[in-house]
Design a protein around this motif. Structure first.
Motif, PDB file in Angstrom:
ATOM      1  N   ALA A 192       0.842  -1.375   0.025  1.00  0.00           N
ATOM      2  CA  ALA A 192       0.171  -0.144  -0.273  1.00  0.00           C
ATOM      3  C   ALA A 192       0.873   1.536  -0.442  1.00  0.00           C
ATOM      4  CB  ALA A 192      -1.160  -0.403   1.568  1.00  0.00           C
ATOM      5  N   GLY A 193       1.896   1.548   0.808  1.00  0.00           N
ATOM      6  CA  GLY A 193       2.695   2.394   0.969  1.00  0.00           C
ATOM      7  C   GLY A 193       2.115   3.671   1.954  1.00  0.00           C
ATOM      8  N   ASP A 194       2.531   4.805   0.990  1.00  0.00           N
ATOM      9  CA  ASP A 194       2.187   5.952   1.434  1.00  0.00           C
ATOM     10  C   ASP A 194       0.376   6.307   1.271  1.00  0.00           C
ATOM     11  OD1 ASP A 194       1.553   8.570   2.305  1.00  0.00           O
ATOM     12  OD2 ASP A 194       2.754   9.432   0.371  1.00  0.00           O
ATOM     13  N   PRO A 195       0.366   6.538   2.372  1.00  0.00           N
ATOM     14  CA  PRO A 195      -1.476   5.709   3.087  1.00  0.00           C
ATOM     15  C   PRO A 195      -2.165   7.775   2.325  1.00  0.00           C
ATOM     16  CG  PRO A 195      -0.138   7.065   4.958  1.00  0.00           C
ATOM     17  CD  PRO A 195       1.135   6.372   4.121  1.00  0.00           C
ATOM     18  N   SER A 196      -1.442   8.438   2.188  1.00  0.00           N
ATOM     19  CA  SER A 196      -2.100  10.073   2.038  1.00  0.00           C
ATOM     20  C   SER A 196      -2.757  10.295   0.290  1.00  0.00           C
ATOM     21  CB  SER A 196      -0.785  11.084   1.912  1.00  0.00           C
ATOM     22  OG  SER A 196      -0.083  10.781   0.604  1.00  0.00           O
ATOM     23  N   PRO A 197      -2.262   9.469  -0.499  1.00  0.00           N
ATOM     24  CA  PRO A 197      -3.148   9.875  -1.051  1.00  0.00           C
ATOM     25  C   PRO A 197      -4.171   8.502  -1.793  1.00  0.00           C
ATOM     26  CG  PRO A 197      -1.076   8.968  -2.578  1.00  0.00           C
ATOM     27  CD  PRO A 197      -1.054   9.054  -0.975  1.00  0.00           C
ATOM     28  N   ALA A 198      -4.776   7.993  -0.833  1.00  0.00           N
ATOM     29  CA  ALA A 198      -5.950   7.031  -0.349  1.00  0.00           C
ATOM     30  C   ALA A 198      -6.943   7.643   0.050  1.00  0.00           C
ATOM     31  CB  ALA A 198      -5.314   5.807   0.204  1.00  0.00           C
ATOM     32  N   THR A 199      -6.193   8.333   1.578  1.00  0.00           N
ATOM     33  CA  THR A 199      -7.073   9.286   2.568  1.00  0.00           C
ATOM     34  C   THR A 199      -7.631  10.064   1.441  1.00  0.00           C
ATOM     35  OG1 THR A 199      -5.490   9.168   3.980  1.00  0.00           O
ATOM     36  CG2 THR A 199      -6.664  10.754   4.701  1.00  0.00           C
ATOM     37  N   ALA A 200      -6.587  10.697   0.900  1.00  0.00           N
ATOM     38  CA  ALA A 200      -7.571  12.340   0.176  1.00  0.00           C
ATOM     39  C   ALA A 200      -8.380  11.696  -0.601  1.00  0.00           C
ATOM     40  CB  ALA A 200      -6.004  12.963  -1.012  1.00  0.00           C
ATOM     41  N   TRP A 201      -8.177  10.777  -1.731  1.00  0.00           N
ATOM     42  CA  TRP A 201      -9.197   9.519  -2.519  1.00  0.00           C
ATOM     43  C   TRP A 201     -10.900   9.738  -1.979  1.00  0.00           C
ATOM     44  CZ3 TRP A 201     -11.078  10.085  -7.245  1.00  0.00           C
ATOM     45  CH2 TRP A 201     -12.380   8.989  -7.220  1.00  0.00           C
ATOM     46  N   GLY A 220      -6.884   6.118   4.045  1.00  0.00           N
ATOM     47  CA  GLY A 220      -5.161   5.401   4.588  1.00  0.00           C
ATOM     48  C   GLY A 220      -5.824   3.823   5.334  1.00  0.00           C
ATOM     49  N   ILE A 221      -6.401   3.836   6.400  1.00  0.00           N
ATOM     50  CA  ILE A 221      -6.405   3.060   6.871  1.00  0.00           C
ATOM     51  C   ILE A 221      -7.296   1.906   5.896  1.00  0.00           C
ATOM     52  CG2 ILE A 221      -8.989   3.378   8.360  1.00  0.00           C
ATOM     53  CD1 ILE A 221      -7.344   2.340  10.323  1.00  0.00           C
ATOM     54  N   VAL A 222      -7.901   2.128   5.632  1.00  0.00           N
ATOM     55  CA  VAL A 222      -8.897   0.886   4.470  1.00  0.00           C
ATOM     56  C   VAL A 222      -7.711   1.222   3.333  1.00  0.00           C
ATOM     57  CG1 VAL A 222     -10.386   1.336   2.784  1.00  0.00           C
ATOM     58  CG2 VAL A 222     -11.109   2.212   4.858  1.00  0.00           C
ATOM     59  N   ASN A 223      -6.672   1.358   2.548  1.00  0.00           N
ATOM     60  CA  ASN A 223      -6.135   1.508   1.806  1.00  0.00           C
ATOM     61  C   ASN A 223      -5.434   0.327   2.729  1.00  0.00           C
ATOM     62  OD1 ASN A 223      -4.762   1.237  -0.511  1.00  0.00           O
ATOM     63  ND2 ASN A 223      -3.570   2.063   0.374  1.00  0.00           N
ATOM     64  N   ILE A 224      -4.590   0.687   3.851  1.00  0.00           N
ATOM     65  CA  ILE A 224      -3.496  -0.216   4.511  1.00  0.00           C
ATOM     66  C   ILE A 224      -3.698  -1.137   4.789  1.00  0.00           C
ATOM     67  CG2 ILE A 224      -2.773  -0.741   7.205  1.00  0.00           C
ATOM     68  CD1 ILE A 224      -2.172   2.226   6.676  1.00  0.00           C
ATOM     69  N   ALA A 274      -9.050  -2.084  -6.333  1.00  0.00           N
ATOM     70  CA  ALA A 274      -9.917  -3.066  -5.425  1.00  0.00           C
ATOM     71  C   ALA A 274      -9.572  -2.349  -3.817  1.00  0.00           C
ATOM     72  CB  ALA A 274      -9.077  -4.390  -5.065  1.00  0.00           C
ATOM     73  N   ALA A 275      -8.805  -1.528  -3.538  1.00  0.00           N
ATOM     74  CA  ALA A 275      -7.992  -0.709  -2.229  1.00  0.00           C
ATOM     75  C   ALA A 275      -9.256   0.753  -2.497  1.00  0.00           C
ATOM     76  CB  ALA A 275      -7.047  -0.771  -2.444  1.00  0.00           C
ATOM     77  N   PHE A 276      -8.882   0.965  -3.785  1.00  0.00           N
ATOM     78  CA  PHE A 276      -8.974   1.934  -4.053  1.00  0.00           C
ATOM     79  C   PHE A 276     -10.673   2.492  -4.317  1.00  0.00           C
ATOM     80  CE2 PHE A 276      -5.097   3.384  -3.502  1.00  0.00           C
ATOM     81  CZ  PHE A 276      -5.443   5.356  -3.765  1.00  0.00           C
ATOM     82  N   ALA A 277     -11.437   1.595  -4.578  1.00  0.00           N
ATOM     83  CA  ALA A 277     -13.157   1.216  -4.487  1.00  0.00           C
ATOM     84  C   ALA A 277     -13.386   0.813  -3.725  1.00  0.00           C
ATOM     85  CB  ALA A 277     -13.519  -0.312  -5.628  1.00  0.00           C
ATOM     86  N   HIS A 278     -13.195   0.392  -2.216  1.00  0.00           N
ATOM     87  CA  HIS A 278     -13.252   0.132  -0.588  1.00  0.00           C
ATOM     88  C   HIS A 278     -13.096   1.812  -0.637  1.00  0.00           C
ATOM     89  CE1 HIS A 278     -12.779  -2.166   3.047  1.00  0.00           C
ATOM     90  NE2 HIS A 278     -13.849  -1.643   3.023  1.00  0.00           N
ATOM     91  N   VAL A 279     -11.908   2.148  -1.046  1.00  0.00           N
ATOM     92  CA  VAL A 279     -11.951   3.636  -0.186  1.00  0.00           C
ATOM     93  C   VAL A 279     -13.163   4.340  -0.224  1.00  0.00           C
ATOM     94  CG1 VAL A 279     -10.453   5.642  -0.268  1.00  0.00           C
ATOM     95  CG2 VAL A 279      -9.532   3.831  -0.159  1.00  0.00           C
TER      96      VAL A 279
END
Length: 353
Positions: free
Chosen positions: A141-150, A288-292, A307-312
């Motif tokens: 997953a790496g850096d969670p900030s892009p997923a948090t922003a999404w 971020g936590i969803v992505n992680i 799949a992770a970003f769809a969940h986000v």
């Protein structure tokens, strides 16, 4: 003050104080509730003005993680950690390895990731002493900030749809407070969707870059919340919504990534009284936590970004559910979110007992 008498203590399961004199580490780990699974939450490094301020922060943040994971329907509980110190001057590999040993001492009850003042590289240093880490490149997953922003972007769209009755963000005015990693990614999404941006940050270079990249309008940090905009997006530190700032807001929606945006529980009611739709922070910033949670060591399957970003993106659906509940029960959205979250983790406490 005793931790048990602290106003932010909320039946936390464990509060662990750690000190390593060789590295200067002074840290606190708080586990709020692990009825849904082991605690998962970031580590923050901050130059707190006092130990009590650090305790307040870790207690509030860990409680928020319980509610965040529950509303994101994740198999994790709520935990958080803080390191007391200046992230600009006190960092060292030895310090973060000492933090890793502190995490390891909990035997897997807590998994640590990055947060304010702590980078992915710092968490990788912790990983040299413990396997109980998340959000590093090895997990996928790496850096969670892009997923948090999404997630904030998707939640902001759902909030605008509910409050303003529009799906198109073209021409929407958004005042963004804070241009850290999440704030910058959010601005990029909003600009691409056609929104007009007002921005503020203590980092003048970040503001200049936003003006150049997204044709944003720069605003003084202490005035950004007063800007006439349809959406105010707080993406810096917490307690920005309080008895001073709320009367000064000139917006229809508050939707941003900052943690603990409400200074007190009563501030949710104050926003409702003003007719301002508030996207509860721990709901909208859960990306971020969803992505992680999709990392291989947590999910048991290879990390799949799509799949992770769809969940986000489902954060928008959760907010829509909260808004409907708030209207039916005539509640502030902050209280409606708490009720929905508690339905998901408090029954598990009763069953465990």
């Amino acid at each position: 003050m005793s931790v048990f008498a602290h106003p932010e203590f909320d039946a936390h399961e464990k509060v662990l104080f750690g000190h390593d004199p060789d590295t200067g580490l002074k840290a606190i780990i708080a586990l709020h509730n692990t009825s849904r699974g082991p605690a998962l939450g970031g580590c923050r490094m901050w130059a707190y003005r006092s130990d009590e301020e650090a305790v307040t922060d870790v207690l509030r943040l860990s409680r928020g993680m319980t509610y965040k994971s529950a509303l994101a329907d994740l198999p994790f509980g709520g935990g958080k950690s803080v390191i007391i110190g200046d992230a600009k001057t006190m960092k060292s590999e030895a310090l973060f390895r000492a933090m890793g040993r502190l995490v390891e001492s909990l035997g897997g009850r807590y998994r640590v990731a990055e947060d304010v003042g702590v980078t992915v590289a710092d968490v990788e240093a912790m990983a040299r002493e413990t396997d109980y880490v998340a959000g590093i490149p090895a997990g996928g997953a790496g850096d969670p900030s892009p997923a948090t922003a999404w997630g904030v972007f998707c939640g902001l769209k759902a909030s605008v749809r509910h409050r303003l009755g529009r799906d198109d963000l073209r021409g929407l005015t958004v005042a963004v407070q804070g241009l850290g990693a999440v704030g910058r990614h959010l601005c990029a999404h909003l600009h691409a969707a056609g929104a007009h941006l007002f921005v503020a940050d203590l980092n003048e270079q970040a503001v200049r870059q936003a003006v150049e990249a997204w044709n944003a309008v720069a605003v003084a940090p202490d005035e950004i919340h007063t800007v006439a905009a349809e959406v105010f997006a707080p993406c810096a530190l917490g307690a920005v919504l309080n008895d001073v700032s709320i009367p000064q807001l000139d917006c229809a929606v508050v939707a941003g990534s900052a943690n603990n945006q409400l200074a007190t529980l009563q501030d949710g009611a104050a926003l409702k009284a003003r007719g301002i739709l508030y996207a509860p922070d721990y709901v909208i910033n859960a990306g971020g936590i969803v992505n992680i949670s999709h990392e291989s060591q947590l999910s048991g399957a290879p990390y799949d970004k799509a799949a992770a970003f769809a969940h986000v993106a489902r954060i928008g659906d959760t907010l829509a559910e909260i808004y409907r509940l708030a209207e039916r029960a005539d509640l502030p959205t902050s209280e409606a979110a708490d009720r929905l979250a508690e339905q998901r983790f408090k029954p598990a406490v009763s069953q465990a007992a």
